[in-house]
Structure formats: structure tokens, C-alpha cells
Design a protein around this motif. Structure first.
Motif, PDB file in Angstrom:
ATOM      1  N   GLU A  22       0.830  -1.198   0.000  1.00 37.24           N
ATOM      2  CA  GLU A  22       0.000   0.000   0.000  1.00 37.24           C
ATOM      3  C   GLU A  22       0.866   1.250   0.000  1.00 37.24           C
ATOM      4  O   GLU A  22       0.591   2.206  -0.712  1.00 37.24           O
ATOM      5  N   GLY A  25       2.310   1.862  -3.430  1.00 38.37           N
ATOM      6  CA  GLY A  25       1.335   2.442  -4.343  1.00 38.37           C
ATOM      7  C   GLY A  25       1.173   3.937  -4.126  1.00 38.37           C
ATOM      8  O   GLY A  25       1.096   4.712  -5.079  1.00 38.37           O
ATOM      9  N   GLU A  28       4.161   5.734  -5.544  1.00 30.53           N
ATOM     10  CA  GLU A  28       4.090   5.789  -7.010  1.00 30.53           C
ATOM     11  C   GLU A  28       3.137   6.893  -7.466  1.00 30.53           C
ATOM     12  O   GLU A  28       3.444   7.637  -8.400  1.00 30.53           O
TER      13      GLU A  28
END
Length: 68
Positions: A22, A25, A28
Motif C-alpha cells: 500500500e 502504491g 508511485e
């Protein structure tokens, strides 16, 4: 007893892997937003003179727009 301990350790490990995924992500997405922001700033900076000329042309066509 040992079986329960191993199960608890494996369960903890799974939660840590999920948290890492998580977090990865989110990092990113933050990088994508930062890159898009930099690209937009660069594009607007490069086009600033052209955009100013367009508004000057419009202002001239409307009669100067000085006062009311």
C-alpha cells in the motif's frame, strides 16, 4: 505452542507485506503527480509569452479594456 507462534509470525508477516504494498502504491502516485506538475509548470513557463500575446490581442480587439 510453537505452532501457534509460527502462525502468529506468519500472520504478522502478511500484514507487513500488505502495508508495504500500500505504501509503495502511494509513493508511485505521489511521483506521478510530481512529474505531471513539473511538466505542467515547464509547459506553462514556455508558453507564457504566447499566452500573454493572445490576451493582449484580445484586449486590443475589445478596445483596450482600460476603464469603465
Amino acid at each position: 505452542m510453537l505452532e501457534r507462534y509460527v502462525y502468529d509470525v506468519l500472520a504478522w508477516w502478511e500484514t507487513q507485506k500488505n502495508r508495504a504494498a500500500e505504501g509503495q502504491g502511494l509513493v508511485e502516485y505521489a511521483l506521478i503527480i510530481a512529474l505531471v506538475s513539473i511538466a505542467l509548470i515547464a509547459a506553462l513557463t514556455a508558453l507564457a509569452g504566447g499566452i500573454g500575446n493572445v490576451f493582449s490581442t484580445i484586449q486590443g480587439a475589445l478596445g483596450g479594456g482600460g476603464g469603465r
